[in-house]
Write a protein that holds these residues in place. Structure first.
Motif, PDB file in Angstrom:
ATOM      1  N   ILE A  69       3.730   1.732  16.409  1.00 22.11           N
ATOM      2  CA  ILE A  69       5.013   1.076  16.067  1.00 22.11           C
ATOM      3  C   ILE A  69       5.218  -0.305  16.203  1.00 22.11           C
ATOM      4  CG2 ILE A  69       7.491   1.298  16.318  1.00 22.11           C
ATOM      5  CD1 ILE A  69       6.574   3.507  14.332  1.00 22.11           C
ATOM      6  N   GLY A  70       4.559  -0.755  17.264  1.00 24.94           N
ATOM      7  CA  GLY A  70       4.425  -2.240  17.639  1.00 24.94           C
ATOM      8  C   GLY A  70       3.864  -3.075  16.561  1.00 24.94           C
ATOM      9  N   GLY A  71       2.691  -2.372  16.097  1.00 26.56           N
ATOM     10  CA  GLY A  71       1.796  -3.038  15.076  1.00 26.56           C
ATOM     11  C   GLY A  71       2.639  -3.119  13.713  1.00 26.56           C
ATOM     12  N   LEU A  72       3.170  -1.877  13.151  1.00 24.36           N
ATOM     13  CA  LEU A  72       4.094  -1.906  12.378  1.00 24.36           C
ATOM     14  C   LEU A  72       5.270  -2.972  12.351  1.00 24.36           C
ATOM     15  CD1 LEU A  72       4.763   1.750  11.707  1.00 24.36           C
ATOM     16  CD2 LEU A  72       3.424   0.363  10.186  1.00 24.36           C
ATOM     17  N   LEU A  73       5.702  -3.189  13.186  1.00 27.76           N
ATOM     18  CA  LEU A  73       6.727  -4.262  13.222  1.00 27.76           C
ATOM     19  C   LEU A  73       6.264  -5.581  13.044  1.00 27.76           C
ATOM     20  CD1 LEU A  73       9.159  -3.172  16.423  1.00 27.76           C
ATOM     21  CD2 LEU A  73       9.453  -2.771  13.734  1.00 27.76           C
ATOM     22  N   ARG A  74       4.781  -5.877  13.406  1.00 27.43           N
ATOM     23  CA  ARG A  74       4.126  -6.994  13.100  1.00 27.43           C
ATOM     24  C   ARG A  74       3.490  -7.113  11.600  1.00 27.43           C
ATOM     25  NH1 ARG A  74       2.382  -5.601  18.139  1.00 27.43           N
ATOM     26  NH2 ARG A  74       0.358  -4.883  17.222  1.00 27.43           N
ATOM     27  N   GLY A  75       3.649  -6.197  10.833  1.00 27.29           N
ATOM     28  CA  GLY A  75       3.281  -6.051   9.596  1.00 27.29           C
ATOM     29  C   GLY A  75       1.755  -5.578   9.683  1.00 27.29           C
ATOM     30  N   ASP A  76       1.273  -4.994  10.583  1.00 26.42           N
ATOM     31  CA  ASP A  76       0.022  -4.241  10.731  1.00 26.42           C
ATOM     32  C   ASP A  76      -0.098  -2.974  10.750  1.00 26.42           C
ATOM     33  OD1 ASP A  76      -2.783  -3.834  11.192  1.00 26.42           O
ATOM     34  OD2 ASP A  76      -2.569  -4.442  13.350  1.00 26.42           O
ATOM     35  N   LEU A  77      -0.722  -2.326   9.794  1.00 27.97           N
ATOM     36  CA  LEU A  77      -0.771  -0.739   9.534  1.00 27.97           C
ATOM     37  C   LEU A  77      -1.697  -0.173  10.339  1.00 27.97           C
ATOM     38  CD1 LEU A  77      -0.026  -0.224   5.854  1.00 27.97           C
ATOM     39  CD2 LEU A  77       1.616   0.114   7.648  1.00 27.97           C
ATOM     40  N   GLY A  78      -2.839  -1.035  11.091  1.00 29.52           N
ATOM     41  CA  GLY A  78      -3.767  -0.526  11.853  1.00 29.52           C
ATOM     42  C   GLY A  78      -4.944  -0.649  11.184  1.00 29.52           C
ATOM     43  N   SER A  79      -6.104  -0.224  11.652  1.00 35.25           N
ATOM     44  CA  SER A  79      -7.477  -0.205  11.421  1.00 35.25           C
ATOM     45  C   SER A  79      -7.986   1.193  11.233  1.00 35.25           C
ATOM     46  CB  SER A  79      -8.350  -1.317  12.013  1.00 35.25           C
ATOM     47  OG  SER A  79      -7.773  -2.576  11.884  1.00 35.25           O
ATOM     48  N   SER A  80      -8.742   1.355  10.214  1.00 32.81           N
ATOM     49  CA  SER A  80      -9.662   2.695  10.064  1.00 32.81           C
ATOM     50  C   SER A  80     -10.594   2.822  11.054  1.00 32.81           C
ATOM     51  CB  SER A  80     -10.532   2.442   8.911  1.00 32.81           C
ATOM     52  OG  SER A  80     -11.408   3.745   8.898  1.00 32.81           O
ATOM     53  N   LEU A  81     -10.758   4.098  11.819  1.00 29.82           N
ATOM     54  CA  LEU A  81     -11.329   4.479  12.867  1.00 29.82           C
ATOM     55  C   LEU A  81     -12.738   4.594  12.556  1.00 29.82           C
ATOM     56  CD1 LEU A  81      -9.236   7.251  14.696  1.00 29.82           C
ATOM     57  CD2 LEU A  81      -9.627   4.890  15.466  1.00 29.82           C
ATOM     58  N   VAL A  82     -12.840   4.690  11.248  1.00 29.42           N
ATOM     59  CA  VAL A  82     -14.481   4.992  10.518  1.00 29.42           C
ATOM     60  C   VAL A  82     -14.971   3.675  10.243  1.00 29.42           C
ATOM     61  CG1 VAL A  82     -15.799   6.340   8.889  1.00 29.42           C
ATOM     62  CG2 VAL A  82     -13.672   7.383   9.906  1.00 29.42           C
ATOM     63  N   THR A  83     -14.415   2.927   9.203  1.00 26.13           N
ATOM     64  CA  THR A  83     -14.871   1.756   9.059  1.00 26.13           C
ATOM     65  C   THR A  83     -14.540   0.567   9.726  1.00 26.13           C
ATOM     66  OG1 THR A  83     -13.206   1.587   7.165  1.00 26.13           O
ATOM     67  CG2 THR A  83     -15.004   2.794   6.518  1.00 26.13           C
ATOM     68  N   GLY A  84     -13.337   0.443  10.169  1.00 26.79           N
ATOM     69  CA  GLY A  84     -12.746  -0.463  10.866  1.00 26.79           C
ATOM     70  C   GLY A  84     -12.017  -1.528  10.124  1.00 26.79           C
ATOM     71  N   THR A  85     -11.843  -1.095   8.711  1.00 24.84           N
ATOM     72  CA  THR A  85     -11.326  -2.232   7.936  1.00 24.84           C
ATOM     73  C   THR A  85      -9.798  -1.974   8.085  1.00 24.84           C
ATOM     74  OG1 THR A  85     -11.560  -0.649   6.099  1.00 24.84           O
ATOM     75  CG2 THR A  85     -13.327  -2.257   6.219  1.00 24.84           C
ATOM     76  N   PRO A  86      -8.792  -2.964   7.729  1.00 25.40           N
ATOM     77  CA  PRO A  86      -7.500  -2.946   7.758  1.00 25.40           C
ATOM     78  C   PRO A  86      -6.929  -1.847   6.850  1.00 25.40           C
ATOM     79  CG  PRO A  86      -8.157  -5.251   7.773  1.00 25.40           C
ATOM     80  CD  PRO A  86      -9.206  -4.595   7.417  1.00 25.40           C
ATOM     81  N   VAL A  87      -6.067  -0.880   7.376  1.00 22.63           N
ATOM     82  CA  VAL A  87      -5.349  -0.013   6.267  1.00 22.63           C
ATOM     83  C   VAL A  87      -4.690  -0.909   5.279  1.00 22.63           C
ATOM     84  CG1 VAL A  87      -3.812   1.738   6.305  1.00 22.63           C
ATOM     85  CG2 VAL A  87      -5.248   1.291   8.235  1.00 22.63           C
ATOM     86  N   ALA A  88      -3.796  -1.827   5.502  1.00 24.00           N
ATOM     87  CA  ALA A  88      -3.004  -2.598   4.620  1.00 24.00           C
ATOM     88  C   ALA A  88      -3.875  -2.959   3.560  1.00 24.00           C
ATOM     89  CB  ALA A  88      -2.213  -3.647   5.147  1.00 24.00           C
ATOM     90  N   ALA A  89      -5.212  -3.574   3.707  1.00 20.93           N
ATOM     91  CA  ALA A  89      -6.189  -4.012   2.584  1.00 20.93           C
ATOM     92  C   ALA A  89      -6.573  -3.106   1.805  1.00 20.93           C
ATOM     93  CB  ALA A  89      -7.117  -4.707   3.393  1.00 20.93           C
ATOM     94  N   GLU A  90      -6.892  -1.804   2.498  1.00 16.36           N
ATOM     95  CA  GLU A  90      -7.376  -0.826   1.756  1.00 16.36           C
ATOM     96  C   GLU A  90      -6.286  -0.231   0.688  1.00 16.36           C
ATOM     97  OE1 GLU A  90     -10.229   2.050   2.664  1.00 16.36           O
ATOM     98  OE2 GLU A  90     -10.733   1.178   4.481  1.00 16.36           O
ATOM     99  N   LEU A  91      -5.162  -0.228   1.348  1.00 15.88           N
ATOM    100  CA  LEU A  91      -4.028   0.514   0.561  1.00 15.88           C
ATOM    101  C   LEU A  91      -3.705  -0.530  -0.769  1.00 15.88           C
ATOM    102  CD1 LEU A  91      -1.262   1.448   3.121  1.00 15.88           C
ATOM    103  CD2 LEU A  91      -2.058   2.948   1.169  1.00 15.88           C
TER     104      LEU A  91
END
Length: 316
Positions: A69-91
């Motif tokens: 939730i802290g990441g979401l409030l900063r606009g960060d959806l997290g990163s993939s556990l498998v590839t390490g790429t940001p979720v927002a960029a892939e979305l």
């Protein structure tokens, strides 16, 4: 109006908060060990434990949720556990396929549902109107996968007009090829959703035809069709605006299935793949983004209904 908008906005935020809790909790009860999947089938227990620790999977669930939730409030959806790429960029990348698919599907559904629904109501005592109603009943009951397969057989196998699957590697840098790849998937969703919309528009139009103000306009010299177009369709439009929110949600759900069937590199196909690989941060971000999209559409529909319908403003 401002107070109403702020109230609806507060409900939207509350809905997102509840959805985040449900999404986070539901993903934690899925079978399988993410650490084992990432470390590999032949990894030792110590290696698996090290992977889990490095990913924060050993932290208490409440700590993992607050971190997300802290990441979401900063606009960060997290990163993939498998590839390490940001979720927002892939979305954003996958949305370049899903959003045009949904927009094209909605356009087809509107072109089918609204005019044919009105025609079916006006010709309810004729063969044409009855035929449209029966066809809509049949199409609304067709599974979307079966409809897609039939369209592939007709337009790809028999006629050879459209590609059966896939999306061009060049993406939207080749607009003609990209659009051709989306026509069959959009038709699949749009025809089924359009049949559902046709039934609703027909029912709403028949109800409007029986209203006193339409009969009064006809008694003053207007034909039944002109009386309906002048006085009845605005009220039908109010009902259609309300239903469009549900239609858009249905199109998004249908896109998840259709992207698998037509091997489109969209959000739906990515979501199914990430669930299979237990990539929890990506799945969380994708589900919350889809939920947020549906809630925002509902918010816009509520405001539009309030602006269009003067009775609601007067009641307020």
């Amino acid at each position: 109006m401002i107070r109403y908008a702020l109230t609806r906005l507060g409900l939207l935020v509350l809905g997102l908060a509840v959805a985040s809790v449900l999404i986070f909790a539901s993903l934690r009860v899925l079978p399988g060990d993410v650490g084992q999947l990432i470390a590999g089938a032949e990894a030792t227990p110590a290696q698996v434990a090290a992977v889990r620790t490095s990913l924060g999977l050993d932290d208490p669930l409440w700590a993992q949720y607050l971190d997300w939730i802290g990441g979401l409030l900063r606009g960060d959806l997290g990163s993939s556990l498998v590839t390490g790429t940001p979720v927002a960029a892939e979305l954003v990348d996958k949305a370049r396929v899903t959003v045009p698919l949904a927009a094209l599907s909605l356009t087809i559904a509107l072109l089918i549902g609204i005019p044919l629904g009105v025609l079916s109501a006006l010709g309810r005592r004729r063969v044409g109107g009855t035929g449209l109603s029966v066809a809509a009943q049949a199409l609304a009951a067709v599974p979307v996968v079966w409809a897609g397969l039939m369209l592939v057989v007709v337009f790809s196998v028999w006629l050879g007009w459209l590609p059966p699957q896939g999306f061009p590697r060049a993406g939207w840098s080749d607009p003609a090829a990209a659009l051709r790849a989306l026509i069959l998937p959009a038709l699949t969703i749009g025809v089924v959703e359009g049949a559902l919309l046709l039934r609703f528009v027909r029912s709403a139009t028949l109800q409007a035809i029986g209203q006193d103000y339409v009969r009064t306009a006809a008694a003053k010299g207007l034909t039944r069709t002109r009386a309906l177009l002048a006085h009845g369709l605005p009220n039908v439009g109010l009902s259609v605006v309300t239903v469009l929110g549900l239609q858009i949600a249905g199109i998004i759900v249908g896109a998840v299935v259709i992207e698998q069937l037509f091997t489109l590199p969209g959000v739906g196909r990515m979501l199914v793949s990430d669930v299979a690989s237990r990539d929890l941060p990506k799945v969380q971000g994708e589900l919350l983004a889809l939920t947020g999209f549906v809630l925002v559409v509902g918010f816009i529909v509520d405001l539009a209904h309030r602006l269009i319908d003067p009775r609601q403003r007067e009641a307020a």
